[in-house]
Design an enzyme around this catalytic site. Structure first.
Site, PDB file in Angstrom:
ATOM      1  N   TYR A  30       0.841  -1.195   0.000  1.00  0.00           N
ATOM      2  CA  TYR A  30       0.000   0.000   0.000  1.00  0.00           C
ATOM      3  C   TYR A  30       0.879   1.249   0.000  1.00  0.00           C
ATOM      4  O   TYR A  30       0.701   2.169  -0.792  1.00  0.00           O
ATOM      5  CB  TYR A  30      -0.924  -0.020   1.225  1.00  0.00           C
ATOM      6  N   ASP A  31       1.872   1.245   0.891  1.00  0.00           N
ATOM      7  CA  ASP A  31       2.758   2.407   0.990  1.00  0.00           C
ATOM      8  C   ASP A  31       3.487   2.664  -0.319  1.00  0.00           C
ATOM      9  O   ASP A  31       3.699   3.799  -0.723  1.00  0.00           O
ATOM     10  CB  ASP A  31       3.783   2.207   2.117  1.00  0.00           C
ATOM     11  N   ILE A  66     -34.049  16.599  15.085  1.00  0.00           N
ATOM     12  CA  ILE A  66     -35.089  15.571  15.199  1.00  0.00           C
ATOM     13  C   ILE A  66     -35.805  15.805  16.510  1.00  0.00           C
ATOM     14  O   ILE A  66     -35.166  16.155  17.509  1.00  0.00           O
ATOM     15  CB  ILE A  66     -34.516  14.133  15.235  1.00  0.00           C
ATOM     16  N   LYS A  99     -28.827   6.261  17.184  1.00  0.00           N
ATOM     17  CA  LYS A  99     -28.517   7.681  17.053  1.00  0.00           C
ATOM     18  C   LYS A  99     -27.039   7.838  17.407  1.00  0.00           C
ATOM     19  O   LYS A  99     -26.611   7.432  18.485  1.00  0.00           O
ATOM     20  CB  LYS A  99     -29.377   8.495  18.011  1.00  0.00           C
ATOM     21  N   ARG A 158     -23.253  21.574  10.204  1.00  0.00           N
ATOM     22  CA  ARG A 158     -24.645  21.991  10.323  1.00  0.00           C
ATOM     23  C   ARG A 158     -24.741  23.502  10.542  1.00  0.00           C
ATOM     24  O   ARG A 158     -25.592  24.162   9.986  1.00  0.00           O
ATOM     25  CB  ARG A 158     -25.314  21.275  11.496  1.00  0.00           C
ATOM     26  N   GLU A 218     -22.800  11.666  10.560  1.00  0.00           N
ATOM     27  CA  GLU A 218     -22.089  12.107  11.757  1.00  0.00           C
ATOM     28  C   GLU A 218     -20.618  11.767  11.652  1.00  0.00           C
ATOM     29  O   GLU A 218     -20.252  10.631  11.297  1.00  0.00           O
ATOM     30  CB  GLU A 218     -22.633  11.408  13.004  1.00  0.00           C
ATOM     31  N   CYS A 230      -9.030  18.386  58.387  1.00  0.00           N
ATOM     32  CA  CYS A 230      -8.859  18.211  56.946  1.00  0.00           C
ATOM     33  C   CYS A 230      -8.003  16.967  56.691  1.00  0.00           C
ATOM     34  O   CYS A 230      -6.905  16.859  57.239  1.00  0.00           O
ATOM     35  CB  CYS A 230      -8.189  19.440  56.353  1.00  0.00           C
ATOM     36  N   CYS A 236     -11.866  23.435  54.647  1.00  0.00           N
ATOM     37  CA  CYS A 236     -10.562  23.571  55.252  1.00  0.00           C
ATOM     38  C   CYS A 236     -10.132  25.013  55.023  1.00  0.00           C
ATOM     39  O   CYS A 236     -10.164  25.507  53.908  1.00  0.00           O
ATOM     40  CB  CYS A 236      -9.574  22.630  54.574  1.00  0.00           C
TER      41      CYS A 236
HETATM   42  S1  IVH Z   1     -31.662  11.125  10.637  1.00  0.00           S
HETATM   43  C1  IVH Z   1     -33.764  15.611   9.840  1.00  0.00           C
HETATM   44  N1  IVH Z   1     -30.268   9.342  11.894  1.00  0.00           N
HETATM   45  O1  IVH Z   1     -28.944  13.724  15.374  1.00  0.00           O
HETATM   46  C2  IVH Z   1     -32.991  14.700  10.667  1.00  0.00           C
HETATM   47  N2  IVH Z   1     -29.878  11.595  12.461  1.00  0.00           N
HETATM   48  O2  IVH Z   1     -30.512  15.351  17.155  1.00  0.00           O
HETATM   49  C3  IVH Z   1     -32.763  13.377   9.997  1.00  0.00           C
HETATM   50  N3  IVH Z   1     -28.132  11.896  14.151  1.00  0.00           N
HETATM   51  O3  IVH Z   1     -29.792  16.114  12.977  1.00  0.00           O
HETATM   52  C4  IVH Z   1     -31.538  12.836  10.524  1.00  0.00           C
HETATM   53  N4  IVH Z   1     -27.652   9.770  14.396  1.00  0.00           N
HETATM   54  O4  IVH Z   1     -27.339  15.052  12.963  1.00  0.00           O
HETATM   55  C5  IVH Z   1     -30.507  10.651  11.763  1.00  0.00           C
HETATM   56  N5  IVH Z   1     -29.105   7.619  12.860  1.00  0.00           N
HETATM   57  C6  IVH Z   1     -29.341   8.909  12.745  1.00  0.00           C
HETATM   58  C7  IVH Z   1     -28.639   9.869  13.494  1.00  0.00           C
HETATM   59  C8  IVH Z   1     -28.950  11.204  13.320  1.00  0.00           C
HETATM   60  C9  IVH Z   1     -27.356  11.010  14.771  1.00  0.00           C
HETATM   61  C10 IVH Z   1     -28.049  13.338  14.377  1.00  0.00           C
HETATM   62  C11 IVH Z   1     -28.387  14.161  13.173  1.00  0.00           C
HETATM   63  C12 IVH Z   1     -29.627  14.888  13.586  1.00  0.00           C
HETATM   64  C13 IVH Z   1     -29.442  14.985  15.052  1.00  0.00           C
HETATM   65  C14 IVH Z   1     -30.710  15.315  15.782  1.00  0.00           C
END
Ligand code: IVH
Length: 719
Positions: free
Chosen positions: A37-38, A84, A116, A137, A173, A411, A429
Site C-alpha cells: 500500500y505504501d 429531530i 442515534k 450543520r 455524523e 482536613c 478547610c
Molecule cells: S436522521 C432531519 N439518523 O442527530 C434529521 N440523524 O438530534 C434526519 N443523528 O440532525 C436525521 N444519528 O445530525 C438521523 N441515525 C441517525 C442519526 C442522526 C445522529 C443526528 C443528526 C440529527 C441529530 C438530531
C-alpha cells in the site's frame, strides 16, 4: 512516460488506493500488505509531482492534510439541516405513531429504527462522483465549509465509483470511536497535552482546527444517516438510500431494524438498548424514520424538525451496587466532598467505582449508610451520582455516616480544623497552604480559560505541590527549567521524567501568562463564586487588582438585600452590572482580599513586578475609558483567524462603532484583528506594517464587554 500515460497511471493508482482505503476503513478487510500500500501511495505521490496538472484535489494523497487556512468559509445549505424531535418514553413513541397513522391515513406505517450516533453532523456534497465540499450543520441554514478537514477521514470516499448520481448530498455524523478516543487521550496525557472530556468534544474540536495536517492525526470516522440534495436515479425508501450508500462505498449505519407499527418499533428500540453499548460510537438513542420517501415528503417538517422522524432517548442507566465506604475529597476552595466508594459496576459502558454524594445534607436527606445497596446513575458525561438507597436491602450492620466525625473534624490533607461557614452546606478547610487545596488551585490557575499554561496538567500540578516546589499558584513564576526538567512524574519503579523540552514549554507559557489580562487572572485565582463570566464583568468594572480590592462598587453591591435591584441604586445604576456579579460575588471577592490568602497574593504580585490589567475596562459602558472613544470610528479593519465568536459578530460591532471591515489587507487597512491560527493575512499585515490586534487588544480598543469565550473543544459547532 508522457503526460497522457502519466494521467492514466495517476487515475489507476488513485482508484486502486481508494479501493483499498474502502476495503480497510469501511469493510475492515485488507487485500494487500501495508508495504505494498505504501509503495503504491509513494508512486502516486511521485507521479503527481511529475505531472502536477493531473493531480486531482481529491487524490488520496490529499488525505494527509494541506496548508493551514485562515478561517472557514461559510455556505448556505440548499436543503436546511433540521433537528429531530425527541421522545422520552414509550408512551411518547406511541403518540408519534398515532400522529403518523392520522397524517398518512393508514394503519401500518413502515419505519426503520437505527442507533442515534453521538457525533458532529456534516453534509458531504458529491458532484458527478467527486467530493465537492463538506459543510457543518452550523445553525441549520449556514454552516462552515470544512472540506479539507473531512478529506483526512479515510472512511469517507473522495471519489465515487462510475455511475454515481449527478448530485448526492449525504448527511451523517463524524465521530471518534470509543476505543480510538481512549487511546488518543492516553497518548495526549503522556505528552502532557490536555485530554478531551468525551469523544464528541474531541471530534468537534478536531473539526474546527484550521490546519488539516493536524486533523489528519485525529482518529475521526464517519457514518451516513440521511439524504440532503439529490439528482440521480429515483430513491423511494430508506432501504433504497442505504443501497445507494453501499454501492458508493459510503459507510452506512447499522444495525437497522424494520417495523410497521408501534409494537414493532418498541421491540426494536428495546433490542437496540441491549446492544448499544457494544457499538463503536456513543449512542443515547434510537432514530425512528418513516421508510417511504413519498410519505416523508407528504408529512413534511416544522421549522425545527421533520414530522417523519423521532429520536427515542434512553433514560440514563441506573445500576445497583454496594456502598462500601465514604471518603472525603478536598476541593480547590477547601470544600469537603463526601465520595461513595462502590463495588465496581458497569454503567453505560464504563466501570464505576466512585460516585459523588455532594455533601452531608444530601447524605442525610437520602439516608445513605455505609453497607447500603444504592442505585447509581450516569447521565451523559456527568459524574456518576447516588440516586437513592434500596432500603429493602439495608443490612443490619449498615452504619450511619457523619463527615465531621469520620475525619475527626480535621482536613484529611493537612489536619487543620475544618469549619462550616454560615449558610454553606459544605465543611471547609481554611488552611491556605493545604496541599489538597494547593494542587487544585494550581490546576485552576493553569487551566485553559485562566492563564493557559501549556504543559502543566493534573499530574504535573500534583507533583509540584507534593514536592513543595509550589505552595500557591504564584510560586509557579519562580520555577526555572533546571528545576522542572528532572522532575519524575511517575514512580520510583517506573520513572517518567518531565524532560528539558516540556520544562522549556512550561517556562515559556508562564512568561507569556505574565501579560494575560485581568479577567483570566481573576478566573484562575479560584475565588469562590467567581466563574468565567463574573471574572470578565469584574474586569470590565475595574482596571486592576488594587481597584478590585478597594472597590466601592463591590462594597455597595455586597450590602444588597434580596429583592433590591442594581438598576434602582443611584451609585450602581450607571455601571449596568451584569447578573453574573451580584451581592454574593461582591462579598466573596472583597473577603478574599482581606483574608491572609488575598493579602499575600497581592504582596507576591508586587514582588514579582506583575500588575495584571483589564483588557475590557469600560465601567460605564457608554463612554469607554482608556480606549479613547472613537478609536474604531472611521478605521478600516480586516478580520482573520479563529476568534471566540463568529467573525460576523466582530464585524457587526466594528460597524456599529462606525468602523469599516474589508476582506483583504491593503495600504488602507488600519487594523488586522487576528485570532488563532491566522495565516497569510497576518504575514501580509506584518509586511505592510498594519497594526495587528489580538482579541483582547481589540476589546480594549472597542471598549466594551467581550463576548463570552467559547473556546472549549466542542463548542464551535452549534449542535
Ligand atoms: S436522521 C432531519 N439518523 O442527530 C434529521 N440523524 O438530534 C434526519 N443523528 O440532525 C436525521 N444519528 O445530525 C438521523 N441515525 C441517525 C442519526 C442522526 C445522529 C443526528 C443528526 C440529527 C441529530 C438530531
Amino acid at each position: 512516460m508522457d503526460s497522457g500515460e502519466g494521467k492514466s497511471e495517476i487515475d489507476r493508482l488513485s482508484a486502486e488506493i481508494e479501493r483499498h482505503n474502502q476495503l480497510y476503513y469501511v469493510e475492515g478487510e485488507s487485500e494487500i500488505s501495508d508495504r505494498d500500500y505504501d509503495e503504491m501511495f509513494r508512486n502516486l505521490e511521485l507521479l503527481e509531482e511529475r505531472f502536477p496538472e493531473h493531480a486531482s484535489p481529491n487524490s488520496p494523497t490529499k488525505r494527509v492534510g494541506g496548508a493551514p487556512i485562515d478561517g472557514f468559509q461559510q455556505r448556505l445549505h440548499e436543503v436546511p439541516m433540521l433537528s429531530i424531535d425527541d421522545v422520552f418514553s414509550e408512551d411518547e413513541l406511541s403518540d408519534f405513531f398515532t400522529r403518523l397513522r392520522k397524517n398518512l391515513a393508514t394503519e401500518l406505517v413502515p419505519v426503520t429504527i437505527e442507533p442515534k450516533i453521538d457525533g458532529v453532523a456534516v453534509a458531504l456534497h458529491y458532484r458527478n462522483g467527486e467530493l465537492d465540499y463538506a459543510v457543518t450543520r452550523g445553525d441549520g441554514t449556514l454552516g462552515d465549509v470544512i472540506t479539507e478537514n473531512v478529506k483526512t477521514i479515510r472512511s469517507i470516499p473522495l471519489t465515487l465509483p462510475a455511475g454515481a448520481p449527478a448530485w448526492l448530498e449525504v448527511r451523517g455524523e463524524i465521530f471518534m470511536s470509543t476505543e480510538r478516543f481512549a487511546k488518543m487521550n492516553e497518548q495526549r496525557q503522556e505528552q502532557g497535552l490536555p485530554v478531551f472530556k468525551n469523544p464528541r468534544n474531541a471530534t468537534a474540536g478536531a473539526l474546527k482546527l484550521l490546519d488539516s495536517r493536524e486533523v489528519a492525526k485525529r482518529p475521526l470516522d464517519f457514518i451516513a444517516h440521511g439524504l440532503g440534495g439529490y439528482e440521480g436515479d429515483p430513491i423511494a425508501s430508506v432501504q433504497d438510500f442505504h443501497s445507494v450508500l453501499k454501492k458508493n462505498g459510503i459507510p452506512v449505519n447499522h444495525p437497522v431494524w424494520e417495523a410497521v407499527d408501534f409494537e414493532g418499533a418498541v421491540s426494536a428500540v428495546r433490542e437496540l438498548d441491549q446492544v448499544r453499548h457494544d457499538l463503536p460510537y456513543g449512542t443515547d438513542g434510537a432514530v425512528i424514520k418513516v421508510n417511504s420517501i413519498a410519505d416523508q415528503v407528504r408529512l413534511g417538517a416544522t421549522s425545527r424538525a421533520p414530522r417523519w422522524a423521532a429520536a427515542f432517548k434512553y433514560p440514563p442507566e441506573q445500576v445497583e451496587t454496594v456502598l462500601r465506604d465514604i471518603t472525603v475529597q478536598v476541593g480547590r476552595t477547601g470544600s469537603m466532598t463526601p465520595v461513595a466508594e462502590l463495588d465496581p459496576v458497569l454503567v453505560s459502558g464504563t466501570t464505576v467505582k466512585r460516585a459523588t454524594l455532594h455533601n452531608q445534607d444530601e447524605i442525610d436527606r437520602k439516608d445513605v449508610r455505609i453497607g447500603d445497596t444504592v442505585l447509581i446513575e450516569k447521565a451523559g458525561e456527568i459524574i456518576p451520582a447516588v440516586v437513592k438507597v434500596i432500603l429493602e436491602k439495608r443490612p443490619a450492620d449498615a452504619r450511619a455516616y457523619n463527615l465531621f466525625d469520620s475525619i475527626d473534624g480535621k482536613c484529611p490533607s493537612c489536619w487543620s480544623p475544618i469549619v462550616k461557614p454560615e449558610g454553606v452546606v459544605a465543611w471547609k478547610c481554611r488552611n491556605p497552604a493545604c496541599p489538597a487545596k494547593a494542587a487544585n488551585q494550581v490546576k485552576q490557575f493553569v487551566s485553559r480559560k485562566a492563564l493557559d499554561i501549556d504543559g502543566i496538567g493534573s499530574i504535573v500540578a500534583e507533583k509540584l505541590v507534593e514536592r513543595e516546589m509550589v505552595i500557591s499558584p504564584l510560586d509557579l513564576f519562580d520555577l526555572d527549567e533546571a528545576q522542572l526538567a528532572p522532575m519524575n512524574l511517575g514512580t520510583e519503579d517506573e520513572p517518567r521524567i518531565l524532560g528539558p523540552k516540556n520544562a522549556a514549554r512550561i517556562v515559556a507559557a508562564l512568561e507569556k501568562a505574565k501579560s494575560a489580562p485581568l479577567h483570566r487572572w481573576l478566573f484562575g485565582m479560584g475565588i469562590s463564586q467567581v466563574g468565567e463570566s463574573a471574572a470578565r464583568e469584574l474586569a470590565r468594572l475595574h482596571r486592576n487588582f488594587d481597584e478590585i480590592a478597594s472597590s466601592e462598587i463591590l462594597q455597595e453591591l455586597r450590602t444588597f438585600q434580596a429583592g433590591q435591584r442594581k438598576e434602582d441604586n443611584d451609585t450602581l445604576a450607571p455601571y449596568e452590572i451584569a447578573s453574573e456579579v451580584g451581592p454574593a460575588v461582591a462579598g466573596s471577592v472583597l473577603d478574599f482580599f482581606v483574608l491572609p490568602v488575598g493579602e499575600t497574593f497581592l504582596q507576591r504580585l508586587k514582588e514579582l513586578n506583575l500588575n495584571p490589567t483589564s483588557a475590557n475596562y469600560a465601567p460605564t459602558r457608554a463612554v469607554p475609558e482608556g480606549a479613547a472613544a472613537g478609536e474604531v470610528a472611521g478605521k478600516t479593519f480586516v478580520i482573520t483567524g479563529t476568534l471566540s465568536a463568529p467573525r460576523g459578530d466582530f464585524k457587526e460591532r466594528i460597524l456599529a462603532l462606525g468602523g469599516k471591515v474589508a476582506g483583504s489587507i491593503s495600504g488602507k487597512t488600519d487594523y488586522l484583528l487576528a485570532g488563532e491560527n491566522a495565516g497569510s493575512k497576518l504575514t501580509k499585515a506584518e509586511s505592510l506594517g498594519v497594526a495587528v490586534l489580538n482579541e483582547e487588544e481589540f476589546e480594549a480598543l472597542a471598549g466594551s464587554t467581550a463576548p463570552e469565550e467559547t473556546g472549549e473543544p466542542g463548542t464551535l459547532f452549534d449542535l
